[in-house]
Design a protein around this motif. Sequence first.
Motif, short mmCIF file in Angstrom:
data_model
loop_
_atom_site.label_atom_id
_atom_site.label_comp_id
_atom_site.label_asym_id
_atom_site.label_seq_id
_atom_site.Cartn_x
_atom_site.Cartn_y
_atom_site.Cartn_z
N GLU A 113 98.73 -8.22 28.32
CA GLU A 113 99.02 -6.70 27.65
C GLU A 113 98.20 -5.68 28.47
OE1 GLU A 113 98.22 -4.59 23.09
OE2 GLU A 113 96.87 -6.50 23.61
N GLU A 114 97.15 -6.01 29.00
CA GLU A 114 96.28 -4.77 29.66
C GLU A 114 97.03 -4.73 30.97
OE1 GLU A 114 92.30 -6.84 30.13
OE2 GLU A 114 92.19 -6.78 27.98
N ASN A 117 100.76 -2.71 29.94
CA ASN A 117 100.65 -1.56 29.20
C ASN A 117 100.95 -0.40 30.19
OD1 ASN A 117 100.28 -1.85 26.51
ND2 ASN A 117 98.11 -2.10 26.53
N GLU A 122 106.80 -1.79 24.96
CA GLU A 122 106.06 -2.54 23.94
C GLU A 122 106.88 -3.61 23.09
OE1 GLU A 122 108.17 1.07 22.05
OE2 GLU A 122 106.98 0.86 23.87
N ILE A 125 105.84 -6.55 25.50
CA ILE A 125 104.79 -6.98 25.57
C ILE A 125 104.23 -7.79 24.17
CG2 ILE A 125 102.19 -5.93 25.48
CD1 ILE A 125 103.24 -3.46 27.33
#
Length: 214
Positions: A113-114, A117, A122, A125
Amino acid sequence: MTKEQKLLQEMLTHKNIAKTPSAFERIADLLEWNEEIERTEEIESGHSLRVAYLSKKLAERLQLDIEAQIEIYFAALFHDIGKHCISKEIIGKRSRLTDEEFDIIKTHCQKSEEILNGILNEHIIAIIKEHHERIDGSGYPNGLQDLSIGAKILGIVDSYDAMTSQRVYNKTLTEKEALAELESCTLEKEIGGKGELYAENLVNLFKTIMLEEI
């Protein structure tokens, strides 16, 4: 060129999966990271490509709309990208992981996710964050049960490819052995299964697809 590579070329024409045009340019870096992770783990090359290809096939067979298919494909393609942030000593370890090391491995969902992003949308993710969750709540990182269809698909396909790939730390199963293992993971332990980890209807459909592929 393999069928998995051909599909990748086709899917890379869908630039709307990225947050911005400049973010799409980072896709090449992500693909290189995938290859680096697979080399470090010494797993059979092409794991991410195979998982993405089969996840797309299952999404198609479910007649999901094309946008959902694209998002599931890219979630599958980059589901392990967070392992790029975990030390090679742990990722590449040839012996059984300690509990502490396995806890570190489990963080790859959040690390993905990091990394993603600001690059991918989204929905992609979110699928990646849930791909190790299981419908009985036994998965990680959050013990969720109400999973998205994308996470359910990716969980099944990722597990199948892991079981059938050559890996130094696991016995390699045949395709039919792996499908039988997935089936056992749709049944309650009381009746001889291993718990309801995966949705039975999805495993049955995946089995149909794989028997055609085999």
